[in-house]
Design a protein around this motif. Structure first.
Motif, PDB file in Angstrom:
ATOM      1  N   GLY A 132       0.694  -1.062   0.017  1.00 32.83           N
ATOM      2  CA  GLY A 132       0.015   0.090   0.112  1.00 32.83           C
ATOM      3  C   GLY A 132       0.702   1.240   0.002  1.00 32.83           C
ATOM      4  O   GLY A 132       0.075   2.265   0.539  1.00 32.83           O
ATOM      5  N   MET A 133       2.112   1.239  -0.573  1.00 28.22           N
ATOM      6  CA  MET A 133       2.894   2.238  -0.327  1.00 28.22           C
ATOM      7  C   MET A 133       3.054   2.563  -2.037  1.00 28.22           C
ATOM      8  O   MET A 133       3.166   1.920  -2.936  1.00 28.22           O
ATOM      9  N   LYS A 134       3.609   4.046  -2.099  1.00 31.07           N
ATOM     10  CA  LYS A 134       3.964   4.305  -3.709  1.00 31.07           C
ATOM     11  C   LYS A 134       5.445   4.341  -3.790  1.00 31.07           C
ATOM     12  O   LYS A 134       6.124   4.795  -2.924  1.00 31.07           O
ATOM     13  N   LEU A 135       6.085   3.810  -4.882  1.00 27.06           N
ATOM     14  CA  LEU A 135       7.349   4.047  -4.969  1.00 27.06           C
ATOM     15  C   LEU A 135       7.697   4.963  -6.115  1.00 27.06           C
ATOM     16  O   LEU A 135       6.942   5.442  -6.867  1.00 27.06           O
ATOM     17  N   LEU A 136       8.913   5.716  -5.550  1.00 24.50           N
ATOM     18  CA  LEU A 136       9.358   6.836  -6.325  1.00 24.50           C
ATOM     19  C   LEU A 136      10.922   6.420  -7.023  1.00 24.50           C
ATOM     20  O   LEU A 136      11.648   6.858  -6.437  1.00 24.50           O
ATOM     21  N   PRO A 137      10.702   5.723  -8.175  1.00 17.28           N
ATOM     22  CA  PRO A 137      11.997   5.278  -8.848  1.00 17.28           C
ATOM     23  C   PRO A 137      12.683   6.460  -9.336  1.00 17.28           C
ATOM     24  O   PRO A 137      12.313   7.163  -9.949  1.00 17.28           O
ATOM     25  N   VAL A 138      14.214   6.205  -9.321  1.00 17.47           N
ATOM     26  CA  VAL A 138      15.097   7.194  -9.701  1.00 17.47           C
ATOM     27  C   VAL A 138      16.250   6.526 -10.365  1.00 17.47           C
ATOM     28  O   VAL A 138      16.780   5.348 -10.115  1.00 17.47           O
ATOM     29  N   LEU A 139      16.557   7.018 -11.615  1.00 20.83           N
ATOM     30  CA  LEU A 139      17.440   6.562 -12.522  1.00 20.83           C
ATOM     31  C   LEU A 139      18.755   6.544 -11.919  1.00 20.83           C
ATOM     32  O   LEU A 139      19.187   7.616 -11.609  1.00 20.83           O
ATOM     33  N   ALA A 140      19.489   5.625 -11.778  1.00 24.67           N
ATOM     34  CA  ALA A 140      20.914   5.632 -11.393  1.00 24.67           C
ATOM     35  C   ALA A 140      21.733   4.262 -12.228  1.00 24.67           C
ATOM     36  O   ALA A 140      21.493   3.306 -12.220  1.00 24.67           O
ATOM     37  N   ASP A 141      22.581   4.999 -12.835  1.00 26.19           N
ATOM     38  CA  ASP A 141      23.421   4.209 -13.912  1.00 26.19           C
ATOM     39  C   ASP A 141      24.141   3.145 -13.366  1.00 26.19           C
ATOM     40  O   ASP A 141      24.306   2.044 -13.959  1.00 26.19           O
ATOM     41  N   ASP A 142      24.667   3.212 -12.060  1.00 25.91           N
ATOM     42  CA  ASP A 142      25.254   2.193 -11.500  1.00 25.91           C
ATOM     43  C   ASP A 142      24.440   1.490 -10.284  1.00 25.91           C
ATOM     44  O   ASP A 142      25.096   0.657  -9.696  1.00 25.91           O
ATOM     45  N   GLU A 182      22.123  13.469  -3.861  1.00 27.36           N
ATOM     46  CA  GLU A 182      21.680  14.250  -5.409  1.00 27.36           C
ATOM     47  C   GLU A 182      20.662  13.546  -5.772  1.00 27.36           C
ATOM     48  O   GLU A 182      19.744  14.065  -6.378  1.00 27.36           O
ATOM     49  N   LEU A 183      20.752  12.444  -5.971  1.00 25.02           N
ATOM     50  CA  LEU A 183      19.549  11.390  -6.902  1.00 25.02           C
ATOM     51  C   LEU A 183      18.313  11.409  -5.747  1.00 25.02           C
ATOM     52  O   LEU A 183      17.190  11.465  -6.646  1.00 25.02           O
ATOM     53  N   VAL A 184      18.635  11.475  -4.507  1.00 23.18           N
ATOM     54  CA  VAL A 184      17.405  11.220  -3.707  1.00 23.18           C
ATOM     55  C   VAL A 184      16.690  12.525  -3.961  1.00 23.18           C
ATOM     56  O   VAL A 184      15.279  12.463  -3.860  1.00 23.18           O
ATOM     57  N   ASP A 185      17.294  13.618  -4.078  1.00 20.44           N
ATOM     58  CA  ASP A 185      16.653  14.977  -4.074  1.00 20.44           C
ATOM     59  C   ASP A 185      15.707  15.064  -5.371  1.00 20.44           C
ATOM     60  O   ASP A 185      15.014  15.901  -5.349  1.00 20.44           O
ATOM     61  N   ARG A 186      16.010  14.330  -6.279  1.00 15.12           N
ATOM     62  CA  ARG A 186      14.958  14.123  -7.528  1.00 15.12           C
ATOM     63  C   ARG A 186      13.839  14.017  -6.980  1.00 15.12           C
ATOM     64  O   ARG A 186      12.586  14.348  -7.791  1.00 15.12           O
ATOM     65  N   GLU A 187      13.314  13.262  -6.158  1.00 18.76           N
ATOM     66  CA  GLU A 187      12.071  13.013  -5.822  1.00 18.76           C
ATOM     67  C   GLU A 187      11.798  13.418  -4.435  1.00 18.76           C
ATOM     68  O   GLU A 187      10.614  12.985  -3.850  1.00 18.76           O
ATOM     69  N   ALA A 188      12.526  13.755  -3.430  1.00 15.65           N
ATOM     70  CA  ALA A 188      12.408  14.250  -2.330  1.00 15.65           C
ATOM     71  C   ALA A 188      12.079  15.640  -2.136  1.00 15.65           C
ATOM     72  O   ALA A 188      12.651  16.914  -1.813  1.00 15.65           O
ATOM     73  N   TRP A 189      10.706  15.743  -2.350  1.00 16.52           N
ATOM     74  CA  TRP A 189      10.060  16.889  -2.208  1.00 16.52           C
ATOM     75  C   TRP A 189       8.406  16.838  -2.380  1.00 16.52           C
ATOM     76  O   TRP A 189       7.894  15.747  -2.301  1.00 16.52           O
ATOM     77  N   GLY A 190       7.942  17.889  -1.960  1.00 16.07           N
ATOM     78  CA  GLY A 190       6.299  17.862  -1.854  1.00 16.07           C
ATOM     79  C   GLY A 190       5.697  17.576  -0.289  1.00 16.07           C
ATOM     80  O   GLY A 190       4.659  17.224  -0.346  1.00 16.07           O
ATOM     81  N   TRP A 191       6.646  17.693   0.535  1.00 17.03           N
ATOM     82  CA  TRP A 191       6.095  17.434   1.955  1.00 17.03           C
ATOM     83  C   TRP A 191       4.977  18.400   2.186  1.00 17.03           C
ATOM     84  O   TRP A 191       5.235  19.625   2.110  1.00 17.03           O
TER      85      TRP A 191
END
Length: 365
Positions: free
Chosen positions: A116-126, A132-141
């Motif tokens: 029952g949770m939402k996943l927020l996937p982030v592209l990570a080449d490795d 910095e990659l986390v911050d692409r989805e860490a917003w909207g609180w």
């Protein structure tokens, strides 16, 4: 591409006796684990984790992860991830994770459909997240129109065979905690990462700020044995209930716990992981040597080999003939990228025969 299905694109069915490099899930059960299961079979024990083996397991996990660690044995990795994440989130919570993560690609939507949770996937080449990659989805609180990012989930080692250092995990934990989020680790191959870095298990988890860990045993010689470890303060609420309603509470839990005891009371977890890693290093080194002397042609590596997985591209028309003798999966078939996994029972002869066949086929491709 990943671990679960024998019917991936380009895969074929094989005789069970054929060995290969498809997954460390394909390996059998380590004899010491089998012996521990048999030993636990004597007499009666209380059910649902009130047995002496599960009590002893709590002590052993605390030896490895610290005095505050609390363990909840479960059947499988997907169950560990779903129930562990559920215990960290309210119903409106979301999980930031790498797009290649097992929770995102290989769990049949269970985190979202069952958890029952939402996943927020982030592209990570490795396969590795960074702050910095986390911050692409860490917003909207505070935005009622957006699922609230409250957990960051990482895999150790990653699905691309790469390994987070303790410092990298600590940076992610600090970054998450400063923003009111928590850090979850899918540690299905944690043992391989610890062996690769030559650090204790707690250096990559408790000491690095991980709040909840899905600890893996199955890929490292167990039959069906994983555990959710609560490591951080004020996490794991309701986990004892969630494990039950998610159908991950074993009535005869002593047999699940006995497997983990066999791995963790001594150094079997480390011996198995070191061997699997060494076989992956041998495989990569032999292919690199073949490329240098011309006995292998057209193979290229797509990721560093840091644990027990090797990722490579093969020349056109080589993968399927090679699969006729050795199991392995396509990773990205459109790029002719494949994944070769080594396990605790991979032998030097397995590796050498595989490399010889790669050479034979690529020279004729």
């Amino acid at each position: 591409m990943h671990d679960a299905s024998p019917a991936r694109p380009g895969a074929t069915r094989h005789d069970p006796a054929v060995r290969g490099f498809a997954s460390d899930n394909n390996a059998g059960i380590h004899p010491e684990v089998l012996a521990a299961i048999a030993q636990a079979n004597g007499g009666h024990q209380k059910a649902y984790g009130a047995d002496v083996y599960t009590a002893r397991l709590q002590e052993v996990f605390r030896d490895h992860f610290g005095d505050a660690a609390e363990a909840f044995p479960v059947f499988n990795g997907t169950g560990a991830n779903v129930v562990g994440l559920q215990s960290m989130l309210p119903r409106w919570g979301a999980v930031i994770t790498a797009s290649t993560a097992h929770v995102n690609l290989d769990e049949g939507g269970a985190p979202e459909r069952v958890g029952g949770m939402k996943l927020l996937p982030v592209l990570a080449d490795d396969g590795k997240l960074t702050p910095e990659l986390v911050d692409r989805e860490a917003w909207g609180w505070g935005d009622e129109h957006r699922a609230q990012p409250l957990v960051v989930s990482i895999s150790q080692s990653t699905e691309l065979g790469t390994v987070y250092t303790p410092a990298e995990i600590r940076a992610l934990a600090d970054h998450a905690h400063e923003r009111g989020m928590r850090l979850h680790m899918d540690g299905s191959r944690l043992a391989n990462a610890a062996a690769a870095l030559d650090v204790p298990l707690r250096a990559l988890t408790t000491d690095a700020g991980v709040d909840v860990l899905s600890f893996g045993g199955t890929k490292n010689g167990a039959m069906l044995s994983e555990a959710i470890l609560v490591l951080g303060p004020e996490v794991g609420e309701g986990l004892v209930y969630a494990r039950k309603y998610a159908m991950q509470l074993a009535s005869k839990m002593r047999f699940v716990s006995a497997q983990l005891l066999a791995l963790l009371e001594g150094d079997l977890w480390l011996r198995n992981a070191r061997h699997a890693n060494a076989m992956a290093a041998r495989l990569r080194g032999a292919v690199e040597a073949g490329l240098a002397d011309g006995s292998i042609r057209g193979v290229a590596f797509t990721q560093p080999t840091q644990a027990n997985g090797v990722f490579a591209t093969l020349p056109e028309g080589v993968a399927d003939p090679l699969r006729a003798t050795f199991r392995f999966y396509d990773w990205r078939a459109e790029h002719r990228e494949v994944r070769w996994m080594c396990s605790f029972d991979t032998t030097e002869d397995d590796v050498d025969a595989f490399v010889a066949e790669i050479g034979r086929l690529t020279r004729g491709a």
